[in-house]
Design an enzyme around this catalytic site. Structure first.
Site, PDB file in Angstrom:
ATOM      1  N   ASN A   4       0.945  -1.132  -0.132  1.00 45.95           N
ATOM      2  CA  ASN A   4       0.067  -0.131  -0.037  1.00 45.95           C
ATOM      3  C   ASN A   4       0.868   1.243  -0.015  1.00 45.95           C
ATOM      4  O   ASN A   4       1.546   1.442   0.982  1.00 45.95           O
ATOM      5  CB  ASN A   4      -0.753   0.157   1.338  1.00 45.95           C
ATOM      6  CG  ASN A   4      -1.542   1.149   1.312  1.00 45.95           C
ATOM      7  OD1 ASN A   4      -1.978   2.055   0.597  1.00 45.95           O
ATOM      8  ND2 ASN A   4      -2.262   1.609   2.410  1.00 45.95           N
ATOM      9  N   LYS A   6       0.200   4.155  -0.135  1.00 44.37           N
ATOM     10  CA  LYS A   6      -0.621   5.396   0.298  1.00 44.37           C
ATOM     11  C   LYS A   6      -0.429   6.439  -0.676  1.00 44.37           C
ATOM     12  O   LYS A   6      -0.398   6.472  -1.738  1.00 44.37           O
ATOM     13  CB  LYS A   6      -0.141   5.669   1.850  1.00 44.37           C
ATOM     14  CG  LYS A   6       0.046   4.385   2.703  1.00 44.37           C
ATOM     15  CD  LYS A   6       0.273   4.864   4.202  1.00 44.37           C
ATOM     16  CE  LYS A   6       0.499   3.599   4.835  1.00 44.37           C
ATOM     17  NZ  LYS A   6      -0.188   3.665   6.351  1.00 44.37           N
ATOM     18  N   HIS A  59      -9.746   0.598   4.823  1.00 49.21           N
ATOM     19  CA  HIS A  59      -8.365   1.094   5.307  1.00 49.21           C
ATOM     20  C   HIS A  59      -8.776   1.931   6.724  1.00 49.21           C
ATOM     21  O   HIS A  59      -9.423   2.899   6.604  1.00 49.21           O
ATOM     22  CB  HIS A  59      -7.274   1.636   4.410  1.00 49.21           C
ATOM     23  CG  HIS A  59      -6.141   1.791   5.165  1.00 49.21           C
ATOM     24  ND1 HIS A  59      -5.514   2.726   5.945  1.00 49.21           N
ATOM     25  CD2 HIS A  59      -5.055   0.915   4.968  1.00 49.21           C
ATOM     26  CE1 HIS A  59      -4.363   2.307   6.391  1.00 49.21           C
ATOM     27  NE2 HIS A  59      -3.843   1.231   5.476  1.00 49.21           N
ATOM     28  N   GLU A 104      -7.194   4.357   7.846  1.00 47.71           N
ATOM     29  CA  GLU A 104      -6.890   6.101   7.537  1.00 47.71           C
ATOM     30  C   GLU A 104      -8.191   6.370   6.804  1.00 47.71           C
ATOM     31  O   GLU A 104      -8.529   7.512   7.038  1.00 47.71           O
ATOM     32  CB  GLU A 104      -5.395   6.053   6.644  1.00 47.71           C
ATOM     33  CG  GLU A 104      -4.331   5.729   7.600  1.00 47.71           C
ATOM     34  CD  GLU A 104      -3.261   5.471   6.654  1.00 47.71           C
ATOM     35  OE1 GLU A 104      -3.312   5.630   5.511  1.00 47.71           O
ATOM     36  OE2 GLU A 104      -2.187   4.921   7.328  1.00 47.71           O
ATOM     37  N   GLU A 131      -5.484  -5.209  10.393  1.00 47.48           N
ATOM     38  CA  GLU A 131      -4.757  -4.203  10.586  1.00 47.48           C
ATOM     39  C   GLU A 131      -4.986  -3.535  11.683  1.00 47.48           C
ATOM     40  O   GLU A 131      -5.774  -2.519  11.956  1.00 47.48           O
ATOM     41  CB  GLU A 131      -4.675  -3.171   9.267  1.00 47.48           C
ATOM     42  CG  GLU A 131      -4.212  -3.835   8.031  1.00 47.48           C
ATOM     43  CD  GLU A 131      -3.622  -2.823   7.212  1.00 47.48           C
ATOM     44  OE1 GLU A 131      -2.586  -3.112   6.633  1.00 47.48           O
ATOM     45  OE2 GLU A 131      -4.056  -1.757   6.928  1.00 47.48           O
ATOM     46  N   GLY A 180       2.157   2.424  10.673  1.00 48.80           N
ATOM     47  CA  GLY A 180       3.060   3.142  10.380  1.00 48.80           C
ATOM     48  C   GLY A 180       3.470   3.923  11.541  1.00 48.80           C
ATOM     49  O   GLY A 180       4.418   4.689  11.934  1.00 48.80           O
ATOM     50  N   SER A 230       3.072  -2.310  10.297  1.00 48.05           N
ATOM     51  CA  SER A 230       4.628  -2.209  10.709  1.00 48.05           C
ATOM     52  C   SER A 230       5.236  -3.586  10.333  1.00 48.05           C
ATOM     53  O   SER A 230       6.422  -3.970  11.078  1.00 48.05           O
ATOM     54  CB  SER A 230       4.939  -1.789  12.151  1.00 48.05           C
ATOM     55  OG  SER A 230       4.561  -0.412  12.094  1.00 48.05           O
ATOM     56  N   GLY A 290       2.798  -1.098   4.113  1.00 49.65           N
ATOM     57  CA  GLY A 290       2.843   0.281   4.026  1.00 49.65           C
ATOM     58  C   GLY A 290       4.073   0.593   3.570  1.00 49.65           C
ATOM     59  O   GLY A 290       4.812   0.288   2.705  1.00 49.65           O
TER      60      GLY A 290
END
Ligand code: PEP
Length: 250
Positions: free
Chosen positions: A9, A11, A93, A95, A165, A171, A210, A231
């Site tokens: 991903n 992002k 996701h 986010e 996740e 992150g 992570s 990510g």
């Protein structure tokens, strides 16, 4: 045994020349032993479909409109993603859930839109740190997956990939332990198995949060972890390749 999938991903990262260098470097060293996908920002889909076409890297997007067309300024439909060679699309996701007001019902509608257009949704679920600390992890995960099952039917999970996740691991450099991940993956698989055991057995459940070259192998060794949603490490060819190779060794 389920085949592993490693999906990157990106992002909101990338650039035309950097993308090309990154993908060429990955391609030269990837094996077919692990399925691999890159979910890139919308503007790079055209470039990426040219770069990954005919290779073992599948293309994905990071979001999809729940609508097929119409007056939805700024949105991108499943039909458009399909035209640019997308096979996967991330939905739900954390986010997007947290910053773009995507609640369970909207995520379920996006999941359905992905299927309508022949895309494989990568459905993300996960709890916040506060939810974990107050013992609500399973309640949250169940609510998130049930919203999709109620809207589309359990059978549609056979055309999807799940990704656990934990929000507190994305992150942050703080990854879940393999045991923590395994516990939630087993819970997810069990919840689906209660409705359709055969489907649950074949269901691919990725872990994201992570994942790095240094922790991928122990994570992928867990019985219910079928790969990763990556990510930061998917933006560095050596790191992404090391994670893919960790998946092939399981
Ligand atoms: C993600 O963006 O889905 C993710 C897991 O990010 P990171 O690997 O950087 O934690």
């Amino acid at each position: 045994m389920r085949r592993k999938l490693v999906a990157g991903n990106w992002k909101m990262h990338g650039g035309l020349s950097a993308n090309e260098a990154l993908v060429r470097s990955m391609q030269a060293r990837l094996t077919d032993a692990v399925a691999c996908a890159l979910c890139v920002p919308f503007p790079y889909l055209a470039q990426m479909s040219g770069l990954v076409g005919g290779t073992s890297i599948a293309l994905g997007a990071q979001s999809i409109s729940e609508h097929d067309s119409g007056a939805y300024t700024g949105e991108v439909s499943g039909g458009m993603l399909k035209e640019f060679g997308c096979e996967y699309v991330i939905v739900g996701h954390s986010e997007r859930r947290a910053m773009f007001a995507e609640g369970d019902a909207r995520v379920a509608a996006k999941f359905a839109a992905a299927l309508r257009h022949g895309l494989t949704p990568i459905l993300c679920v996960g709890e916040t740190l506060a939810e974990r600390e107050s013992g609500e992890t399973e309640t949250v995960i169940a609510r998130q997956i049930d919203a999709v099952i109620e809207n589309s039917g359990v059978g549609t999970l056979g055309k999807a990939v799940l990704a656990y996740e934990p929000v507190w691991a994305i992150g942050t450099g703080r990854t879940a332990t393999p045991d923590q991940a395994q516990q939630v993956h087993a819970f997810l698989r069990g919840r689906v198995a209660a409705l359709d055991a055969t489907l649950a057995n074949g269901l691919m459940i990725l872990y994201g949060g992570s994942v790095k070259a240094s922790n991928a192998a122990e994570m992928f060794a867990m019985a219910d972890v079928d790969g990763g949603l990556i990510g930061g490490a998917s933006l560095v060819a050596d790191d992404f390749l090391a994670i893919c190779h960790a998946a092939t060794r399981q």
